[in-house]
Design a protein around this motif. Structure first.
Motif, PDB file in Angstrom:
ATOM      1  N   LEU A  11      83.022  75.797  24.702  1.00  0.00           N
ATOM      2  CA  LEU A  11      81.629  75.431  24.488  1.00  0.00           C
ATOM      3  C   LEU A  11      81.216  75.865  23.083  1.00  0.00           C
ATOM      4  O   LEU A  11      81.442  77.012  22.694  1.00  0.00           O
ATOM      5  CB  LEU A  11      80.744  76.126  25.531  1.00  0.00           C
ATOM      6  CG  LEU A  11      79.227  75.994  25.358  1.00  0.00           C
ATOM      7  CD1 LEU A  11      78.798  74.542  25.484  1.00  0.00           C
ATOM      8  CD2 LEU A  11      78.516  76.874  26.379  1.00  0.00           C
ATOM      9  N   VAL A  12      80.619  74.962  22.351  1.00  0.00           N
ATOM     10  CA  VAL A  12      80.202  75.268  20.985  1.00  0.00           C
ATOM     11  C   VAL A  12      78.887  74.552  20.704  1.00  0.00           C
ATOM     12  O   VAL A  12      78.617  73.496  21.283  1.00  0.00           O
ATOM     13  CB  VAL A  12      81.304  74.858  19.980  1.00  0.00           C
ATOM     14  CG1 VAL A  12      81.518  73.359  19.989  1.00  0.00           C
ATOM     15  CG2 VAL A  12      81.008  75.362  18.579  1.00  0.00           C
ATOM     16  N   GLN A  13      78.088  75.139  19.830  1.00  0.00           N
ATOM     17  CA  GLN A  13      76.844  74.475  19.435  1.00  0.00           C
ATOM     18  C   GLN A  13      77.115  73.376  18.430  1.00  0.00           C
ATOM     19  O   GLN A  13      78.118  73.412  17.693  1.00  0.00           O
ATOM     20  CB  GLN A  13      75.892  75.494  18.829  1.00  0.00           C
ATOM     21  CG  GLN A  13      75.279  76.447  19.845  1.00  0.00           C
ATOM     22  CD  GLN A  13      74.193  77.302  19.239  1.00  0.00           C
ATOM     23  OE1 GLN A  13      74.221  77.608  18.051  1.00  0.00           O
ATOM     24  NE2 GLN A  13      73.227  77.707  20.060  1.00  0.00           N
ATOM     25  N   ALA A  14      76.236  72.418  18.395  1.00  0.00           N
ATOM     26  CA  ALA A  14      76.341  71.344  17.411  1.00  0.00           C
ATOM     27  C   ALA A  14      76.427  71.945  16.007  1.00  0.00           C
ATOM     28  O   ALA A  14      75.719  72.895  15.687  1.00  0.00           O
ATOM     29  CB  ALA A  14      75.141  70.412  17.510  1.00  0.00           C
ATOM     30  N   GLY A  15      77.326  71.385  15.211  1.00  0.00           N
ATOM     31  CA  GLY A  15      77.578  71.899  13.874  1.00  0.00           C
ATOM     32  C   GLY A  15      78.707  72.898  13.802  1.00  0.00           C
ATOM     33  O   GLY A  15      79.163  73.246  12.711  1.00  0.00           O
ATOM     34  N   PRO A  87      77.192  66.554  19.779  1.00  0.00           N
ATOM     35  CA  PRO A  87      77.224  66.430  21.246  1.00  0.00           C
ATOM     36  C   PRO A  87      78.076  65.255  21.728  1.00  0.00           C
ATOM     37  O   PRO A  87      78.737  65.357  22.772  1.00  0.00           O
ATOM     38  CB  PRO A  87      75.748  66.238  21.598  1.00  0.00           C
ATOM     39  CG  PRO A  87      75.027  66.986  20.532  1.00  0.00           C
ATOM     40  CD  PRO A  87      75.826  66.744  19.278  1.00  0.00           C
ATOM     41  N   GLU A  88      78.100  64.180  20.956  1.00  0.00           N
ATOM     42  CA  GLU A  88      78.889  63.017  21.370  1.00  0.00           C
ATOM     43  C   GLU A  88      80.391  63.242  21.228  1.00  0.00           C
ATOM     44  O   GLU A  88      81.188  62.397  21.644  1.00  0.00           O
ATOM     45  CB  GLU A  88      78.472  61.761  20.589  1.00  0.00           C
ATOM     46  CG  GLU A  88      78.471  61.926  19.086  1.00  0.00           C
ATOM     47  CD  GLU A  88      77.085  62.266  18.536  1.00  0.00           C
ATOM     48  OE1 GLU A  88      76.359  63.074  19.174  1.00  0.00           O
ATOM     49  OE2 GLU A  88      76.741  61.718  17.463  1.00  0.00           O
ATOM     50  N   THR A 108      82.904  71.023  24.983  1.00  0.00           N
ATOM     51  CA  THR A 108      81.495  70.770  25.254  1.00  0.00           C
ATOM     52  C   THR A 108      80.686  71.200  24.037  1.00  0.00           C
ATOM     53  O   THR A 108      80.770  72.356  23.615  1.00  0.00           O
ATOM     54  CB  THR A 108      81.004  71.540  26.492  1.00  0.00           C
ATOM     55  OG1 THR A 108      81.817  71.198  27.614  1.00  0.00           O
ATOM     56  CG2 THR A 108      79.552  71.180  26.804  1.00  0.00           C
ATOM     57  N   VAL A 109      79.941  70.264  23.480  1.00  0.00           N
ATOM     58  CA  VAL A 109      79.117  70.544  22.309  1.00  0.00           C
ATOM     59  C   VAL A 109      77.655  70.459  22.731  1.00  0.00           C
ATOM     60  O   VAL A 109      77.188  69.400  23.156  1.00  0.00           O
ATOM     61  CB  VAL A 109      79.406  69.559  21.166  1.00  0.00           C
ATOM     62  CG1 VAL A 109      78.605  69.948  19.924  1.00  0.00           C
ATOM     63  CG2 VAL A 109      80.899  69.516  20.860  1.00  0.00           C
TER      64      VAL A 109
END
Length: 111
Positions: A11-15, A87-88, A108-109
């Motif tokens: 799991l990672v945040q956008a960017g 996210p995409e 998962t973004v």
């Protein structure tokens, strides 16, 4: 017996960035075409990047400039460095060599 084993999802945040790895064991030529595919929930499996025996590389247009595929022939591994994740980009990422698939690793973004 041939096996492709992926790792590195999460799991990672956008960017953010992730690095996926695929270890190839068994009787696959160390210079076979190696590819990464991904499949989003409810979606079709799509090619993300491929590296050919002559080291030519193809990327899906949506990931060009953000993702980098590479291979380490000595270690029988192929990696996918993913930067500026969106996210995409979320989905299960599969390692592929002609005739063989790994079981996948989930990316998962979050937005």
């Amino acid at each position: 017996q041939v096996q492709l084993v992926e790792s590195g999802g999460g799991l990672v945040q956008a960017g953010g960035s992730l690095r996926l790895s695929c270890i190839v064991s068994g009787s696959i030529s160390s210079v076979s075409t190696m590819s990464w595919f991904r499949q989003a929930p409810g979606g079709q499996r799509e090619l993300v990047a491929a590296i050919f025996p002559d080291n030519e590389i193809n990327y899906r247009a949506a990931v060009k400039g953000r993702f980098t595929i590479s291979r380490d022939t000595a270690k029988n591994t192929v990696s996918l460095q993913m930067n500026e994740l969106k996210p995409e980009d979320s989905g299960v990422y599969f390692c592929h060599s002609p005739g063989y698939w790994g079981k996948g690793t989930l990316v998962t973004v979050s937005s």
